[in-house]
Design a protein around this motif. Structure first.
Motif, PDB file in Angstrom:
ATOM      1  N   LEU A  16       9.064 -15.990  49.273  1.00 55.63           N
ATOM      2  CA  LEU A  16       9.656 -17.034  49.802  1.00 55.63           C
ATOM      3  C   LEU A  16       8.708 -18.163  50.110  1.00 55.63           C
ATOM      4  N   GLY A  17       7.330 -17.816  50.118  1.00 60.49           N
ATOM      5  CA  GLY A  17       6.285 -18.846  49.902  1.00 60.49           C
ATOM      6  C   GLY A  17       6.233 -19.594  48.565  1.00 60.49           C
ATOM      7  N   LEU A  18       6.996 -18.962  47.444  1.00 62.19           N
ATOM      8  CA  LEU A  18       6.869 -19.629  46.272  1.00 62.19           C
ATOM      9  C   LEU A  18       8.249 -20.349  45.986  1.00 62.19           C
ATOM     10  N   VAL A  19       8.931 -20.413  46.989  1.00 61.07           N
ATOM     11  CA  VAL A  19      10.220 -21.311  46.815  1.00 61.07           C
ATOM     12  C   VAL A  19       9.863 -22.830  46.814  1.00 61.07           C
ATOM     13  N   PRO A  20       9.084 -23.147  47.719  1.00 64.46           N
ATOM     14  CA  PRO A  20       8.501 -24.613  47.880  1.00 64.46           C
ATOM     15  C   PRO A  20       7.813 -25.007  46.488  1.00 64.46           C
ATOM     16  N   VAL A  21       7.034 -24.161  46.127  1.00 69.58           N
ATOM     17  CA  VAL A  21       6.302 -24.507  44.769  1.00 69.58           C
ATOM     18  C   VAL A  21       7.339 -24.712  43.702  1.00 69.58           C
ATOM     19  N   ALA A  22       8.269 -23.540  43.686  1.00 64.51           N
ATOM     20  CA  ALA A  22       9.247 -23.831  42.496  1.00 64.51           C
ATOM     21  C   ALA A  22       9.810 -25.238  42.679  1.00 64.51           C
ATOM     22  N   ALA A  23      10.351 -25.590  44.086  1.00 58.25           N
ATOM     23  CA  ALA A  23      11.199 -26.667  44.254  1.00 58.25           C
ATOM     24  C   ALA A  23      10.289 -28.025  43.670  1.00 58.25           C
ATOM     25  N   VAL A  24       8.866 -27.910  43.993  1.00 57.48           N
ATOM     26  CA  VAL A  24       8.280 -29.081  43.536  1.00 57.48           C
ATOM     27  C   VAL A  24       7.983 -29.312  42.060  1.00 57.48           C
ATOM     28  N   VAL A  25       7.953 -28.063  41.337  1.00 57.16           N
ATOM     29  CA  VAL A  25       7.883 -27.985  39.857  1.00 57.16           C
ATOM     30  C   VAL A  25       9.019 -28.545  39.360  1.00 57.16           C
ATOM     31  N   ILE A  26      10.149 -27.906  40.108  1.00 63.75           N
ATOM     32  CA  ILE A  26      11.283 -28.553  39.259  1.00 63.75           C
ATOM     33  C   ILE A  26      11.638 -30.034  39.316  1.00 63.75           C
ATOM     34  N   ALA A  27      11.202 -30.524  40.677  1.00 64.89           N
ATOM     35  CA  ALA A  27      11.281 -32.075  40.983  1.00 64.89           C
ATOM     36  C   ALA A  27      10.452 -32.640  39.983  1.00 64.89           C
ATOM     37  N   VAL A  28       9.181 -32.295  39.732  1.00 59.59           N
ATOM     38  CA  VAL A  28       8.235 -33.079  38.865  1.00 59.59           C
ATOM     39  C   VAL A  28       8.832 -32.985  37.587  1.00 59.59           C
ATOM     40  N   ALA A  29       9.054 -31.785  36.827  1.00 57.45           N
ATOM     41  CA  ALA A  29       9.423 -31.646  35.597  1.00 57.45           C
ATOM     42  C   ALA A  29      10.716 -32.460  35.328  1.00 57.45           C
ATOM     43  N   VAL A  30      11.574 -32.326  36.228  1.00 51.45           N
ATOM     44  CA  VAL A  30      13.008 -33.248  35.966  1.00 51.45           C
ATOM     45  C   VAL A  30      12.638 -34.691  36.197  1.00 51.45           C
ATOM     46  N   ALA A  31      11.690 -35.161  36.967  1.00 53.23           N
ATOM     47  CA  ALA A  31      11.443 -36.498  36.938  1.00 53.23           C
ATOM     48  C   ALA A  31      10.638 -36.975  35.808  1.00 53.23           C
ATOM     49  N   HIS A  32       9.708 -36.078  35.179  1.00 53.75           N
ATOM     50  CA  HIS A  32       9.204 -36.449  33.970  1.00 53.75           C
ATOM     51  C   HIS A  32      10.106 -36.555  32.858  1.00 53.75           C
ATOM     52  N   TRP A  33      11.034 -35.803  32.588  1.00 53.09           N
ATOM     53  CA  TRP A  33      12.022 -35.857  31.613  1.00 53.09           C
ATOM     54  C   TRP A  33      13.066 -37.098  31.864  1.00 53.09           C
ATOM     55  N   THR A  34      13.457 -37.326  33.060  1.00 54.85           N
ATOM     56  CA  THR A  34      14.352 -38.231  33.107  1.00 54.85           C
ATOM     57  C   THR A  34      13.829 -39.687  33.045  1.00 54.85           C
ATOM     58  N   LEU A  35      12.478 -40.014  33.532  1.00 55.97           N
ATOM     59  CA  LEU A  35      12.033 -40.975  33.383  1.00 55.97           C
ATOM     60  C   LEU A  35      11.257 -41.269  31.739  1.00 55.97           C
ATOM     61  N   LEU A  36      10.914 -40.490  31.098  1.00 55.79           N
ATOM     62  CA  LEU A  36      10.561 -40.615  29.716  1.00 55.79           C
ATOM     63  C   LEU A  36      11.732 -41.019  29.005  1.00 55.79           C
ATOM     64  N   ARG A  37      12.772 -40.250  29.287  1.00 56.51           N
ATOM     65  CA  ARG A  37      14.132 -40.559  28.349  1.00 56.51           C
ATOM     66  C   ARG A  37      14.494 -41.896  28.810  1.00 56.51           C
ATOM     67  N   ALA A  38      14.797 -42.242  29.915  1.00 56.24           N
ATOM     68  CA  ALA A  38      15.129 -43.541  30.324  1.00 56.24           C
ATOM     69  C   ALA A  38      14.351 -44.683  29.793  1.00 56.24           C
ATOM     70  N   LEU A  39      13.070 -44.712  29.733  1.00 58.73           N
ATOM     71  CA  LEU A  39      12.076 -45.291  29.290  1.00 58.73           C
ATOM     72  C   LEU A  39      12.187 -45.809  27.697  1.00 58.73           C
ATOM     73  N   ARG A  40      12.442 -44.582  27.123  1.00 63.22           N
ATOM     74  CA  ARG A  40      12.532 -44.696  25.623  1.00 63.22           C
ATOM     75  C   ARG A  40      14.127 -45.382  25.313  1.00 63.22           C
ATOM     76  N   ALA A  41      15.023 -45.027  26.084  1.00 59.73           N
ATOM     77  CA  ALA A  41      16.235 -45.624  25.735  1.00 59.73           C
ATOM     78  C   ALA A  41      16.649 -47.029  26.153  1.00 59.73           C
ATOM     79  N   THR A  42      15.658 -47.476  26.947  1.00 58.10           N
ATOM     80  CA  THR A  42      16.123 -48.691  27.454  1.00 58.10           C
ATOM     81  C   THR A  42      15.128 -49.793  27.455  1.00 58.10           C
ATOM     82  N   LEU A  43      13.762 -49.382  27.140  1.00 59.23           N
ATOM     83  CA  LEU A  43      12.787 -50.554  27.106  1.00 59.23           C
ATOM     84  C   LEU A  43      11.975 -50.243  25.604  1.00 59.23           C
TER      85      LEU A  43
END
Length: 291
Positions: free
Chosen positions: A264-291
């Motif tokens: 259960l203690g690993l659940v918040p760690v996994a949530a943060v890892v997912i959030a950071v990884a998804v943010a990285h992928w989303t931001l990088l893709r959006a930047l390369r597509a629009t700017l």
């Protein structure tokens, strides 16, 4: 590394200060982490309960004689005890059986003309041969039967195991919902600071550098939200712990083990890892597509 996404240099901090938390992102992470921990805890508690009941029933059998042969129960028990591997046999009093029947039959359960079979609980060693015990009691009373308690409990444990998988599926769905919300938050942050991003590009900043700047902000919000959710879930589990432990006392097991607590203690760690990884992928893709 996640810590690299949280820490930043002085100039980067002035461009997009992480100290100013983004309320919606923090609230989202807190709520999702809180819910995922509680659902995962429920699933683990069900798994422990099912495992305990299944283990206890593996070596337990029920010796049953028809009411007409109830007087031969002592002889049947003696014949069963003579078989190697029989640990203990406990007769079930007729009064206890009639008391149980009262739940369905009412006062009719006490009627003298109501036939009640004779029962005894048989505990076997893991090395015992149930067929040998069955043959011994059948030799004494042909109508006697020995039934495995695990076979009787199987229909009851199947829904419990189904609930375990349901809990796991819900955790996965909430993780997916969290990822989708982080995608929207990342795109929203990029649109809000588009002017700053254009200036950074003009002075030579790369897409990776801009992504790191926004990702750091989302990482800080995610960590704070995950900690809030973890604290709330831990408080709820501790408050409910006494009642859950009392309910599980009949099963002679703890609802959650230390291993479960670590999971259960690993659940918040996994949530943060997912959030950071998804943010990285989303931001990088959006930047390369629009700017």
């Amino acid at each position: 590394m996640i810590l690299d996404r949280i820490w930043a240099s002085g100039p980067e901090s002035r461009l997009l200060p992480a100290e100013k938390l983004h309320g919606p992102t923090v609230a989202l992470m807190a709520i999702m982490t809180f819910a995922m921990i509680l659902v995962a805890a429920a699933g683990l508690a069900l798994a422990n309960a099912a495992s305990s009941v299944s283990s206890a029933a593996e070596a337990r059998y029920v010796l049953e004689l028809p009411s007409a042969a109830a007087a031969q129960l002592p002889k049947t028990i003696a014949a069963a005890k003579a078989v190697p591997g029989v640990r203990d046999i406990t007769p079930v009093p007729e009064s206890e059986m009639r008391l149980t029947l009262e739940r369905w039959l009412g006062a009719e359960a006490s009627a003298p003309d109501l036939p009640v079979p004779a029962l005894a609980m048989v505990d076997l060693d893991p090395s015992a041969n149930p067929e040998a015990v069955s043959a011994a009691v059948a030799k004494q009373v042909p109508e006697a039967r020995i039934n495995a308690e695990s076979a009787q409990l199987a229909p009851l444990l199947a829904p419990v195991r189904g609930l375990q998988w349901l809990a796991l599926s819900l955790v996965a769905l909430m993780a997916a919902a969290t990822a989708a919300a982080i995608i929207l938050a990342a795109r929203g942050a990029l649109d809000t600071h588009r002017g700053t991003v254009e200036i950074m590009h003009r002075i030579g900043a790369t897409d990776s550098q801009v992504t790191r700047l926004f990702q750091r902000k989302i990482a800080v919000d995610s960590v704070v939200g995950a900690l809030v959710g973890l604290t709330g879930a831990a408080a709820v589990l501790l408050l409910l712990g006494a009642g859950v432990a009392a309910a599980a006392g009949e099963l002679s097991t703890s609802p959650l083990t230390w291993t479960d607590a670590a999971i259960l203690g690993l659940v918040p760690v996994a949530a943060v890892v997912i959030a950071v990884a998804v943010a990285h992928w989303t931001l990088l893709r959006a930047l390369r597509a629009t700017l």
